[in-house]
Design a protein around this motif. Structure first.
Motif, PDB file in Angstrom:
ATOM      1  N   CYS A  69       1.619   7.768   6.767  1.00 56.18           N
ATOM      2  CA  CYS A  69       2.208   8.040   8.087  1.00 56.18           C
ATOM      3  C   CYS A  69       3.351   9.085   7.255  1.00 56.18           C
ATOM      4  O   CYS A  69       3.536  10.086   8.081  1.00 56.18           O
ATOM      5  N   GLY A  70       4.215   8.862   6.405  1.00 56.95           N
ATOM      6  CA  GLY A  70       5.548   9.090   5.598  1.00 56.95           C
ATOM      7  C   GLY A  70       6.342   8.516   5.816  1.00 56.95           C
ATOM      8  O   GLY A  70       7.777   8.995   4.953  1.00 56.95           O
ATOM      9  N   TYR A  71       6.290   7.188   6.470  1.00 60.42           N
ATOM     10  CA  TYR A  71       7.717   6.473   6.977  1.00 60.42           C
ATOM     11  C   TYR A  71       7.778   5.497   7.006  1.00 60.42           C
ATOM     12  O   TYR A  71       9.107   4.919   7.181  1.00 60.42           O
ATOM     13  N   PHE A  72       7.210   5.378   6.184  1.00 57.72           N
ATOM     14  CA  PHE A  72       7.616   3.717   5.710  1.00 57.72           C
ATOM     15  C   PHE A  72       9.045   3.490   4.967  1.00 57.72           C
ATOM     16  O   PHE A  72       8.988   4.713   4.114  1.00 57.72           O
TER      17      PHE A  72
ATOM     18  N   CYS B 118       3.991   5.735   2.247  1.00 58.02           N
ATOM     19  CA  CYS B 118       2.744   5.616   3.012  1.00 58.02           C
ATOM     20  C   CYS B 118       1.584   7.007   3.731  1.00 58.02           C
ATOM     21  O   CYS B 118       2.208   7.795   4.270  1.00 58.02           O
TER      22      CYS B 118
ATOM     23  N   CYS C 134       7.192   2.918  11.199  1.00 57.60           N
ATOM     24  CA  CYS C 134       6.105   3.295   9.959  1.00 57.60           C
ATOM     25  C   CYS C 134       5.372   2.794  11.429  1.00 57.60           C
ATOM     26  O   CYS C 134       5.198   1.629  11.813  1.00 57.60           O
ATOM     27  N   LYS C 135       3.881   3.778  11.130  1.00 60.76           N
ATOM     28  CA  LYS C 135       2.505   3.456  11.888  1.00 60.76           C
ATOM     29  C   LYS C 135       1.928   3.206  11.208  1.00 60.76           C
ATOM     30  O   LYS C 135       0.572   2.070  11.399  1.00 60.76           O
ATOM     31  N   CYS C 136       2.174   2.804   9.633  1.00 59.78           N
ATOM     32  CA  CYS C 136       0.990   2.035   9.077  1.00 59.78           C
ATOM     33  C   CYS C 136       0.602   0.711   9.069  1.00 59.78           C
ATOM     34  O   CYS C 136       1.931   0.003   9.474  1.00 59.78           O
TER      35      CYS C 136
HETATM   36 ZN   LIG Z   1       2.876   5.257   7.092  1.00 55.19          ZN
END
Ligand SMILES: [Zn+2]
Length: 505
Positions: free
Chosen positions: A349-352, A347, A359-361
């Motif tokens: 932010c990279g952490y999904f 994703c 994840c911040k998305c």
């Molecule tokens: Zn994310």
């Protein structure tokens, strides 16, 4: 009478034999080269004149005409210097005609008569051998790439004077070199990677069936480290494959590799690359990254960061395994049969889906991000694998994994099965199967059929996904040395269709 000297040039990665004809007649001193040479060929005059004089030979006075035949073919490069110089020396009786018969000459001359490295020496020799030419005088610097061609006697020399001396007193300089071909295994090894068993297995399946693969996972989870090691589990390069790869590097300059290539190439272009550098082309056509990755791996890290046109132009080589460039002088073909390995974050932010950070998305952002990878690339990926950062416990255990050699042993066995299966079919591995092959070689039993049917309905799979699953399942069955695909193979293959957002595609 005009003197004829054998030389050659190349078009794409294929050599073309060229006759260099030299004529000196009475008249005002002139020096002309005809026969569609490029600037480097035209400038040859000045280099040859200086090299002959500075090597202590006599430069002829009169009307000098050099013809490069066949005249209709465009010729590039500086490798005509040496045959032109030798021709002039023969025409002026400084060397006898008999002494140079049966030899093919190539090499660039410096002003003081040194022989310098040229482009395209390997395709020239390969083509020459096909025409029954077996003796080659080449610059010393080209020796590595030229010394493995079977049935070719290669004489690497350093200066024009050495060439002349060799031609005069052949018994004095036995410079014949021929090396045995030996494939070298990559130094990186899977045993150095801690954990990541699921991805290692996915890479093993990819290597076994030559499937394109996409790795997704958080930054720093080891995607690049894993991708780099795929070379170490692919089958060793054969002599013929090595020649194909070396030919491509032989006609290019400045790609960081010269000489014989005896390990599968791993190309890792940055995402700022232009489409010409990726595919090949330019005013003086040269191969692109897809061709440098021929018989090896093209790794596109951060694949979504690549320019859209770059990803679009990949479609043709992925489909046809070669690049075709149309030019006035004809269509240039560069081989480009590579395995595509892509990597991306799950994703923005990279952490999904990871347990490292939250994840911040938003859901929408994740879906939108994943959907950017549509079209030409997504359609040609067989295997998706999620790479998760390893836990502290795993790091602490420091348990080393299986070695690349062991994995490659299984890959080789699976490849052998495929080669036998597809004998006479024009393909060599499962990833290349067409509809008719699927029908013939991927028959399912009741159980496996039911599993696939369930998945098909539940995830509303496309027909494309269906055939990808069958192909990958076939490879898994080959790795397990099973003649028929069973339900376990189908279930594993289904796992490899799980995309970032957990959908099965
Ligand atoms: Zn994310």
């Amino acid at each position: 009478m005009a003197i004829q000297i054998l030389c050659a040039t190349f078009f794409g990665v294929e050599g073309v034999i060229v006759n260099v004809e030299i004529d000196i007649s009475y008249g005002l001193p002139t020096f002309n080269i005809v026969g569609l040479g490029d600037v480097a060929v035209k400038e040859s005059k000045e280099r040859v004149r200086a090299a002959i004089i500075n090597s202590g030979f006599e430069f002829p006075v009169g009307r000098i005409t050099i013809n490069l035949a066949p005249a209709a073919l465009k010729k590039e490069g500086s490798h005509f210097d040496l045959p032109i110089a030798i021709g002039l020396l023969v025409a002026t009786d400084q060397i006898s005609v008999e002494s140079m018969e049966g030899y093919l000459f190539m090499g660039e001359l410096s002003l003081n008569g040194h022989l310098k490295r040229i482009k395209g020496a390997l395709p020239i020799i390969i083509e020459g051998v096909k025409h029954g030419i077996h003796k080659y005088i080449i610059p010393e610097e080209n020796i590595e790439e030229c010394s493995i061609v079977k049935n070719a006697e290669v004489y690497p020399l350093e200066t024009l004077t050495q060439v002349v001396n060799y031609l005069k007193y052949k018994d004095m300089m036995p410079h014949k070199v021929n090396k045995e071909f030996k494939s070298i295994v990559n130094e990186l090894d899977f045993s150095e990677v801690i954990g990541q068993e699921a991805t290692k297995r996915a890479l093993e399946v990819a290597a076994a069936g030559n499937h394109n693969i996409l790795l997704h996972g958080a930054p720093g989870s080891g995607k690049t480290m894993l991708a780099q090691r795929i070379i170490s589990i692919l089958p060793e390069l054969t002599y013929e494959e090595s020649l194909e790869v070396t030919k491509i590097y032989s006609v290019s300059e400045g790609v960081g590799k010269t000489g014989l290539i005896n390990t599968r190439p791993f190309r890792n272009p940055h995402h700022t690359i232009t489409s010409i550098a990726l595919i090949g082309g330019g005013r003086n056509p040269s191969p692109g990254e897809v061709s440098y990755a021929h018989n090896g791996v093209l790794f596109l890290d951060e694949i979504l960061e690549f320019n859209k046109t770059c990803l679009q132009v990949l479609r043709q080589p992925l489909e046809e395994k070669e690049v075709k460039l149309s030019r006035v002088s004809g269509t240039i073909k560069y081989p480009a049969n590579f395995m595509l390995v892509g990597a991306l974050n799950p994703c923005p932010c990279g952490y999904f889906g990871t347990n490292v950070k939250s994840c911040k998305c938003s859901d929408y952002e994740v879906k939108k991000y994943a959907s950017r990878l549509s079209g030409p690339i997504l359609d040609r990926i067989d295997i998706f694998s999620s790479v998760n950062p390893i836990s502290y416990e795993e790091i602490n255990k420091r348990a080393y994994g299986e070695s690349s050699e062991d994995i490659r042993f299984r890959v080789n066995k699976a490849r052998k099965l495929q080669r036998e299966r597809f004998k006479g079919e024009g393909i060599s591995c499962n990833s290349q199967m067409k509809e008719k092959h699927l029908r013939e070689y991927c028959q399912l039993n009741d159980k496996s059929n039911r599993v696939l049917e369930l998945a098909f309905k539940k995830f509303s799979l496309s027909t494309r996904a269906y055939s990808r699953i069958l192909k990958v399942a076939r490879t898994i069955a080959d790795l397990n040395e099973k003649a028929k695909i069973d339900e376990k193979d189908i279930i594993e293959a289904l796992q490899y269709r799980k995309f970032i957002d957990e959908s099965i595609i």
